[in-house]
Every structure is written in C-alpha cells, then in structure tokens.
Design a protein around this motif. Structure first.
Motif, short mmCIF file in Angstrom:
data_model
loop_
_atom_site.label_atom_id
_atom_site.label_comp_id
_atom_site.label_asym_id
_atom_site.label_seq_id
_atom_site.Cartn_x
_atom_site.Cartn_y
_atom_site.Cartn_z
N GLN A 51 36.70 36.29 48.54
CA GLN A 51 37.69 37.32 47.89
C GLN A 51 39.19 36.47 48.42
O GLN A 51 40.10 36.63 47.90
CB GLN A 51 37.65 38.56 48.34
N SER A 111 39.87 33.23 46.74
CA SER A 111 40.29 33.91 45.47
C SER A 111 41.63 34.35 45.49
O SER A 111 42.56 33.82 44.53
CB SER A 111 39.21 34.90 44.71
N TYR A 132 44.68 32.23 43.30
CA TYR A 132 45.41 32.76 42.21
C TYR A 132 46.94 33.14 42.54
O TYR A 132 47.96 33.05 41.66
CB TYR A 132 44.95 34.20 41.93
N TYR A 182 34.32 27.95 42.63
CA TYR A 182 35.69 28.37 42.15
C TYR A 182 36.21 27.44 41.28
O TYR A 182 36.00 26.26 41.21
CB TYR A 182 36.61 28.45 43.35
N GLY A 198 41.25 30.22 41.28
CA GLY A 198 40.74 31.29 41.87
C GLY A 198 39.55 32.29 41.30
O GLY A 198 39.10 33.02 41.78
N SER A 199 39.32 31.73 40.01
CA SER A 199 38.17 32.55 39.25
C SER A 199 36.71 32.12 40.00
O SER A 199 36.82 30.67 40.42
CB SER A 199 38.13 32.13 37.69
N TYR A 200 35.84 32.84 40.09
CA TYR A 200 34.79 32.62 41.16
C TYR A 200 33.68 33.48 40.73
O TYR A 200 33.67 34.27 40.24
CB TYR A 200 34.90 32.66 42.68
#
Length: 218
Positions: A91, A94, A98, A125, A129-131
């Motif tokens: 987290q 991410s 982002y 990723y 930052g999308s994971y």
C-alpha cells in the motif's frame, strides 16, 4: 526514435509466491541502447526479513524511489516498533507512485514477501500505482519472453473454476527456483538487456538467503 522508460535499462525482474516461500529475482545488467553501463547493478531492495521490492525500468528513478521507501520504512519502524508487513509495503508503494502520477517514476515494480500467515505474496504495479496481488509477476524488458512461461507453468487452467483455485503456486521451492532460473536463462538468449548475472532472494519462515546465477556476458 521515441523515448522509452527502458532507455536506462534495469533489465528483467520477477517474483514467484508459494505456500511457504517467496522468490524474488532480478538480472544485474544495466544498459542503454547497445552500451552496457554496469554488469553488477542490484535492483532488489530488502526492507525486512520478509519483504523485498524490485524495480525494472529507468534506474535513476528506481534508485530515487527505493531511497524514499527506505526512509518511510525506517520512520514506520521507529513509530510502531515493528517492521512493515508485506501488505503495508504494498500500500505504501501504491500511495508513493500515485502521489507522483503527474510526473511519475518510470519504474515497473514488484513487492514480494510473506504475509502474516506465512504465505507467499506478490504485488505487481503499473507506473502510477495500480496494483494487484497474484501468485507471480514479471516486469522489464524480458517480460514478453518470460511471462508466457510463467503463465504456462503456474497459472490456473481457468479463472472460472469452482471452487476458485488459489493463485499461489503449489510447486515446491526447489522446482519453482529451477523454473525461475530456466526463465532467465531463456530470456538472456533473446533480450540484450537481460544478462550477466541474476540476483535471487529466497524468503521462507526460516529466514532469507541469496543465490547468484551466471548468464551470458554478451
């Protein structure tokens, strides 16, 4: 010729999660175009005995990102008196990516380690930052060569199986390690950015150990 985030190239990185282990591997070659800048560039950041981050792409951005994450990791340990879990690191990465989405780090990252239950965890990723958590992941210039091999050997037959099949591979550690080595050896034959050596970190409940695999030098 258009610019690519692989111009200062970090080669290829991957991770495989098992029921009681996690393998993180990255080649040590860093090059730009046809010029090899160094044959011994580590792309794996070990934040604790159970969590690692590895980054492909532009290595200047990767080093800057790793410094930020290391700083945040130290602050977390001082504030909470314990190391960050793999889900917390996932987290954090991410959020960090982002936050820089309008001027992003040109890196493609993998967070890997053991979760609170001792099960392997791999998070892949995109640049902003999308994971998602999965049983394995590959990033970098050799992804197109290695990903089909991992899909063939590790992926469930269908996402619609009832009951749903766990994404964690059921392969024992020694077989998964052989698969990782074979994948890098094959990629090194075709991808000029993947070569020299592979740095491998193996995380189990007994601790962490490292191995090196020699690849072609040309």
């Amino acid at each position: 010729m258009s610019w690519s985030p692989y111009d200062d190239n970090g080669g290829t990185v991957l991770a495989v999660a098992g029921l009681d282990y996690c393998i993180i591997a990255a080649c040590t070659r860093m090059s730009t175009g046809y010029s090899i800048l160094t044959r011994d560039s580590s792309k794996i950041l070990q934040l604790s005995n159970e969590v690692c981050i590895t980054s492909a792409g532009m290595q200047a951005d990767a080093k800057a990102l790793h410094k930020v994450l290391q700083m945040r990791n130290i602050m977390y340990q001082h504030n909470h008196s314990k190391p960050m879990s793999v889900s917390a690191v996932a987290q954090l990465l991410s959020n960090t990516l982002y936050y820089k989405r309008f001027f992003p780090y040109y890196t493609f990252n993998i967070v890997a380690g053991l979760d609170d239950a001792g099960v392997g965890a791999v998070y892949a990723y995109d640049a902003i930052g999308s994971y998602e958590r999965s049983g394995y992941a590959c990033q970098g210039s050799g992804k197109g060569l290695i990903q089909p091999v991992l899909d063939n050997q590790l992926k469930a037959d269908s996402p619609l199986l009832i009951p749903p099949r766990n994404t964690i591979t059921s392969l024992p550690l020694d077989q998964a390690l052989d698969l990782v080595k074979d994948a890098f050896t094959s990629a090194g034959e075709r991808d000029i950015y993947t070569g020299d050596e592979v740095e491998i970190v193996i995380i189990t409940k007994e601790g962490t150990r490292k191995e090196r695999l020699e690849l072609k030098k040309d």
